[in-house]
Design an enzyme around this catalytic site. Structure first.
Site, PDB file in Angstrom:
ATOM      1  N   THR A 102       0.820  -1.214   0.000  1.00 51.27           N
ATOM      2  CA  THR A 102       0.000   0.000   0.000  1.00 51.27           C
ATOM      3  C   THR A 102       0.854   1.265   0.000  1.00 51.27           C
ATOM      4  OG1 THR A 102      -0.105   0.163   2.399  1.00 51.27           O
ATOM      5  CG2 THR A 102      -1.811  -1.171   1.325  1.00 51.27           C
ATOM      6  N   CYS A 103       0.209   2.380  -0.307  1.00 54.01           N
ATOM      7  CA  CYS A 103       0.897   3.679  -0.365  1.00 54.01           C
ATOM      8  C   CYS A 103       0.943   4.334   1.000  1.00 54.01           C
ATOM      9  CB  CYS A 103       0.180   4.606  -1.331  1.00 54.01           C
ATOM     10  SG  CYS A 103       0.157   3.956  -2.979  1.00 54.01           S
ATOM     11  N   ASP A 104       1.472   3.621   1.985  1.00 50.25           N
ATOM     12  CA  ASP A 104       1.640   4.187   3.315  1.00 50.25           C
ATOM     13  C   ASP A 104       2.987   3.699   3.806  1.00 50.25           C
ATOM     14  OD1 ASP A 104       1.662   4.621   6.124  1.00 50.25           O
ATOM     15  OD2 ASP A 104      -0.515   4.788   6.088  1.00 50.25           O
ATOM     16  N   ASN A 145      -6.507   1.805  -0.140  1.00 48.58           N
ATOM     17  CA  ASN A 145      -5.906   1.742  -1.488  1.00 48.58           C
ATOM     18  C   ASN A 145      -6.686   0.818  -2.424  1.00 48.58           C
ATOM     19  OD1 ASN A 145      -2.249   2.059  -1.312  1.00 48.58           O
ATOM     20  ND2 ASN A 145      -3.836   3.592  -1.446  1.00 48.58           N
TER      21      ASN A 145
END
Ligand SMILES: *Cc1c(COP(=O)(O)O)cnc(C)c1O
Length: 390
Positions: A331-333, A374
């Site tokens: 994910t984009c974290d 996401n």
């Protein structure tokens, strides 16, 4: 890479089942849960077993444990509804969450729940009003957060003095004071933490006896371990040592004992199957190799937060060389990095599309996975071993 958690025939069956399914997903083998339940019952013949539903609320697991004769520790009206829909009697449930709305207390009471945990005055007053006459037990704070891999202690429970006041208040308000509970922290590696907790319970029992109240029950919570990468004692060692602590403090007047295992019953039954999405370095001559998987903290591996739980890992690729890597989710974290301090040594030939098998992922994975962060769907789960023949 060999796994050592599961019996070889069960591991083989999971691999076979997983072969043609799209990752990521968890496979839960009910035969392993049956075995763990029997091991638990053998280790704690003196205790009633209340499965902590939050560890994995899959209906097939609930049904399996129901057939084995387990009772259930529930934390919300949602879990209550689910168990009722599976035909579980409220007489075999304990409402173990100390944090609850009065409407939820009322609903649980109407459905027939008669056993509640509490740890503060406002909750006792709500119980007296919305679940009159119920049995209550008070949760006390315990030590042990340094030796538990997933501590639970600070948020729940009260000091011994307050527990005594609450039992007196419960009695005054027409509730039935039943006992004392604690939870020494999940995946508790130090068995001696139960010794101190039981001694505290004994102190509370004695003080209340002076006021003419005799409590009947001690609820020792969960905390018994599942088999992860670091070593731990087996369940028998826990059962024997804790029995000794009880005998030392209560002699031949040991009260009714409950335990609420979650992780230790279902953890080992699960294998999370993931795929390598990408392998990279941050520069041509960077030392560290990053391995990105299709599962991460938000897809079910939240207990790798702070690298608290170190799951045993297995893979298919054969090869001589291994290299320590950093393992991260998709994910984009930037929080979504599972292991960077603890280094797993993976084959240096590892590639996109290779599978990694996370062992002992039957507890606190599916039940923690996020919904659509996401756009990733919640973690898929399959259950095998329903026939019970392995
Ligand atoms: C989470 C929880 C458990 C289960 O703990 P494990 O360490 O997974 O066995 C038991 N009792 C209560 C009240 C809990 O909150």
């Amino acid at each position: 890479m060999q796994q050592t958690v599961l019996r070889p025939d069960r591991w083989q069956r999971i691999r076979e089942f997983a072969k043609d399914k799209a990752t990521p997903f968890v496979v839960i083998d009910l035969d392993t849960i049956r075995q763990r339940y029997r091991d638990m019952a053998d280790a704690f013949p003196y205790a009633g077993i209340y499965y902590a539903v939050k560890a994995n609320p899959d209906a097939a697991i609930i049904r399996c444990l129901d057939e084995l004769g387990a009772s259930f520790d529930i934390a919300s009206v949602y879990e209550l509804r689910k168990l009722l829909s599976l035909g579980i009697s409220p007489a075999r449930m304990s409402y173990g969450n100390t944090i609850k709305k009065s409407a939820d207390i009322e609903f649980a009471h109407q459905q027939g729940i008669t056993l509640f945990a509490s740890d503060c005055e406002s909750d006792i007053r709500n119980l007296a009003k919305y679940a009159p006459g119920s049995q209550v037990y008070i949760r006390v704070l315990t030590e042990g957060s340094e030796t538990a891999d997933w501590p639970l202690s600070r948020k729940f429970g009260c000091q011994a003095d307050m527990a005594i006041e609450l039992i007196l208040l419960a009695q005054e308000l027409g509730l039935e004071p039943h006992g004392i509970s604690f939870h020494v922290g999940s995946q508790q590696r130090d068995i001696a933490t139960w010794d101190a907790a039981i001694a505290k319970v004994r102190f509370i029992f004695d003080r209340l006896a002076e006021s003419g109240i005799s409590l009947e029950m001690i609820n020792m919570g969960g905390g018994m371990p599942a088999n992860y990468a670091p070593r731990q004692h087996d369940l028998a060692a826990y059962g024997t040592a804790i029995r000794r602590f009880l005998d030392e403090d209560f002699g031949d007047a040991v009260p009714q004992v409950l335990i609420e295992p979650g992780r230790s019953l279902v953890g080992e039954a699960g294998v999370l199957v993931s795929e390598v999405v990408q392998v990279s370095r941050k520069s041509q001559d960077a030392l560290d190799r990053w391995v990105y998987l299709d599962v991460g903290l938000f897809g079910g591996m939240i207990e790798t937060l702070g690298e608290a739980i170190k799951y045993p890992l297995a893979w298919d690729r054969e090869g001589e060389g291994v290299e320590d890597v950093i393992i991260a989710g998709p994910t984009c974290d930037s929080l979504d990095i599972m292991y960077q301090d603890h280094r797993y040594a993976l084959p240096d030939t590892l590639q996109e599309g290779d599978r990694l098998y996370w062992l002992s992922t039957g507890a606190y994975t599916t039940s923690y996975s996020s919904i659509e962060f996401n756009g990733f769907p919640p973690l898929q789960s399959y259950v095998i071993g329903e026939e019970g023949d392995l």
